[in-house]
Design an enzyme around this catalytic site. Structure first.
Site, mmCIF file in Angstrom:
data_model
loop_
_atom_site.group_PDB
_atom_site.id
_atom_site.type_symbol
_atom_site.label_atom_id
_atom_site.label_comp_id
_atom_site.label_asym_id
_atom_site.label_seq_id
_atom_site.Cartn_x
_atom_site.Cartn_y
_atom_site.Cartn_z
ATOM 1 N N GLU A 1 -11.888 -22.285 -14.001
ATOM 2 C CA GLU A 1 -11.554 -21.811 -14.969
ATOM 3 C C GLU A 1 -13.072 -21.409 -15.596
ATOM 4 O OE1 GLU A 1 -10.564 -24.694 -19.393
ATOM 5 O OE2 GLU A 1 -10.971 -25.458 -18.063
ATOM 6 N N HIS B 1 -11.160 -19.538 -25.296
ATOM 7 C CA HIS B 1 -12.178 -19.790 -24.163
ATOM 8 C C HIS B 1 -13.244 -17.492 -24.419
ATOM 9 C CE1 HIS B 1 -12.874 -23.502 -21.619
ATOM 10 N NE2 HIS B 1 -12.684 -23.551 -22.799
ATOM 11 N N ASP C 1 -8.209 -20.123 -20.482
ATOM 12 C CA ASP C 1 -8.369 -21.052 -21.828
ATOM 13 C C ASP C 1 -7.984 -20.382 -23.105
ATOM 14 O OD1 ASP C 1 -9.642 -22.737 -24.513
ATOM 15 O OD2 ASP C 1 -9.529 -24.544 -22.344
ATOM 16 N N TRP D 1 -14.181 -27.199 -14.268
ATOM 17 C CA TRP D 1 -14.607 -26.480 -15.392
ATOM 18 C C TRP D 1 -16.701 -26.928 -15.512
ATOM 19 C CZ3 TRP D 1 -17.238 -28.503 -19.232
ATOM 20 C CH2 TRP D 1 -17.426 -27.871 -20.576
ATOM 21 N N HIS E 1 -4.748 -22.727 -20.161
ATOM 22 C CA HIS E 1 -4.901 -24.260 -21.287
ATOM 23 C C HIS E 1 -4.850 -23.996 -22.651
ATOM 24 C CE1 HIS E 1 -8.072 -26.894 -18.837
ATOM 25 N NE2 HIS E 1 -6.754 -26.910 -18.262
ATOM 26 N N ASP F 1 -14.542 -21.767 -30.016
ATOM 27 C CA ASP F 1 -14.040 -22.716 -28.847
ATOM 28 C C ASP F 1 -13.807 -24.642 -29.301
ATOM 29 O OD1 ASP F 1 -12.720 -23.828 -27.300
ATOM 30 O OD2 ASP F 1 -14.668 -24.531 -26.096
ATOM 31 N N ASP G 1 -4.969 -28.623 -24.514
ATOM 32 C CA ASP G 1 -6.587 -29.038 -24.641
ATOM 33 C C ASP G 1 -6.993 -28.767 -25.784
ATOM 34 O OD1 ASP G 1 -9.157 -29.009 -23.733
ATOM 35 O OD2 ASP G 1 -9.135 -27.571 -22.377
ATOM 36 N N ASP H 1 -10.819 -25.908 -30.679
ATOM 37 C CA ASP H 1 -9.779 -26.846 -29.704
ATOM 38 C C ASP H 1 -8.898 -27.512 -31.005
ATOM 39 O OD1 ASP H 1 -10.223 -26.062 -26.908
ATOM 40 O OD2 ASP H 1 -12.048 -27.824 -27.115
ATOM 41 N N LYS I 1 -14.806 -19.041 -19.416
ATOM 42 C CA LYS I 1 -15.103 -19.227 -20.428
ATOM 43 C C LYS I 1 -16.471 -18.496 -20.753
ATOM 44 C CE LYS I 1 -16.351 -23.129 -23.791
ATOM 45 N NZ LYS I 1 -17.057 -24.868 -23.864
#
Length: 420
Positions: A226, A262, A259, A185, A286, A294, A326, A296, A228
């Site tokens: 990855e 993302h 993810d 990433w 993820h 984003d 993640d 997380d 995004k």
């Protein structure tokens, strides 16, 4: 075994059996599914390359809860505690900045020997290890660009780092007997709208082709990329978008990493799994919890988490999907964050495994959408919790809220003694 847990489980088992669900088989399958715990939750994504550096590249951990890990030994001790409270055997997801070396090592010069102590720890504790190059929080990424940089020297540095990271991933896979998923990433992008969208993507494509030029044994290393949509400092344009990496993964047959945080807040990865599986060999997920952006957050038992796991099971794709977590929350006990998030991921998997798939498919194929809807809604009231409690008991980890008692004791005895 607790009599209450046993009685509740037997009643739940009967209820599920009436729908054609084999509860014992579901638990046996769950035992075989590893979750890759992300090391960076334990120390707020600082790593051990340079503990005094600041986070950059769209990465931000908020909060200052006491007791974060400051050394490799402290991080491993905290991970050991977390694993002891999670049913099953699981993996570790390690970033390059978590090397164990007495000397400062440039990122493009990392080697397997800088991670040898992680192999020893993983062998002792029966963990597979996944790996990630760290393409952020570095002077060579200060302008927000790495593999897509216009500066040839910058690009070369990060290409060398990613090549070295693949070698480290293969080292983990060979030593541990289970392939490492090495996931790339990068933060490359613009805060405001760029004029040239094509050039950076062309440079990223070419950089990746160089990185992946050498074929590595898939028994040791699996390459993932990855995507995004946006992030801090790249709100208007991300070079490695979903469309870019979907095209690259499809054309080069690499793993695609999706993810959960993302994408646009109204867009979910659960709806992408069945489509992407048609075109790429395997998927890396993820699992995170975005809140408006984003951010997380610690994974909770949301509808989307359940939908992600349902798609894995309904697609019969367990052998083609790798599940990692993640998130990095520095506002709460970091070990509790790991445990809560991982247990929720496993609970969502168990819920998916307890679906009467054959009955649901029969209704669907017959056009009995009324019956399908009624059954899906009825499942929400089934005694799933009793099955989860029995699974935890069988795996020798605390049942219910009891895991917090151990975390509180650990905080008092260990974490409270740490000073930043």
């Amino acid at each position: 075994m607790s009599q209450d847990v046993e009685q509740a489980f037997q009643l739940a088992k009967e209820r599920y059996a009436a729908l054609g669900v084999d509860v014992d088989a579901a638990m046996a399958t769950l035992k075989t599914i590893p979750i890759s715990l992300h090391c960076w939750q334990g120390d707020d994504v600082i790593g051990f390359e340079d503990p005094d550096r600041a986070l950059s590249g769209g990465i931000m951990a908020t909060g200052n809860y006491p007791g974060k890990a400051r050394t490799v030994a402290e991080l491993r001790r905290d991970l050991d505690k977390a694993y002891s409270l999670i049913p099953g055997e699981h993996r570790l997801n390690l970033h390059a900045i978590y090397l164990d070396s007495d000397q400062k090592v440039p990122r493009n010069e990392i080697r397997p020997e800088h991670f040898a102590s992680w192999v020893d720890w993983a062998k002792e504790n029966h963990h597979g290890v996944d790996f990630n190059p760290t393409c952020f929080s570095h002077p060579m990424a200060d302008d927000g660009f790495t593999l897509a940089s216009e500066d040839e020297g910058v690009r070369q540095f990060w290409v060398e780092h990613c090549i070295a990271s693949r070698e480290v991933g293969a080292y983990f896979g060979k030593e541990l007997g289970t392939p490492a998923v090495t996931n790339i990433w990068i933060p490359d992008g613009y805060k405001d709208v760029p004029v040239d969208r094509f050039g950076p993507r062309m440079r990223l494509r070419d950089s990746l082709d160089i990185i992946f030029k050498e074929s590595l044994d898939p028994e040791h290393n699996l390459d993932a990329i990855e995507c995004k949509l946006f992030g801090l400092g790249s709100e208007s344009y991300v070079v490695g978008s979903h469309e870019f990496y979907l095209g690259y993964a499809t054309s080069r047959q690499k793993l695609l990493c999706l993810d959960a945080g993302h994408f646009h807040p109204t867009e979910v990865i659960s709806d992408k799994i069945s489509s992407v599986l048609l075109y790429v060999p395997e998927l890396l997920l993820h699992v995170s919890r975005p809140v408006r952006w984003d951010s997380d957050h610690v994974v909770t038992l949301t509808d989307e988490l359940q939908a992600i796991m349902q798609q894995i099971i309904r697609s019969r794709a367990l052998d083609r999907i790798h599940i990692g977590l993640d998130f990095f929350d520095a506002s709460i006990n970091r070990i509790a964050a790991w445990v809560i998030g991982t247990r929720n991921a496993l609970r969502a998997l168990l819920l998916a495994l307890l679906e009467p798939r054959d009955m649901l498919l029969q209704y669907e194929h017959e056009g009995n959408f009324t019956g399908r809807l009624a059954l899906l809604e009825e499942l929400k009231g089934m005694p799933f919790g009793a099955v989860w409690d029995m699974y935890c008991e069988q795996q020798g980890v605390p049942v219910g809220f009891a895991f917090m008692d151990e975390i509180n004791q650990y905080e008092k005895a260990v974490l409270s003694q740490r000073r930043s």
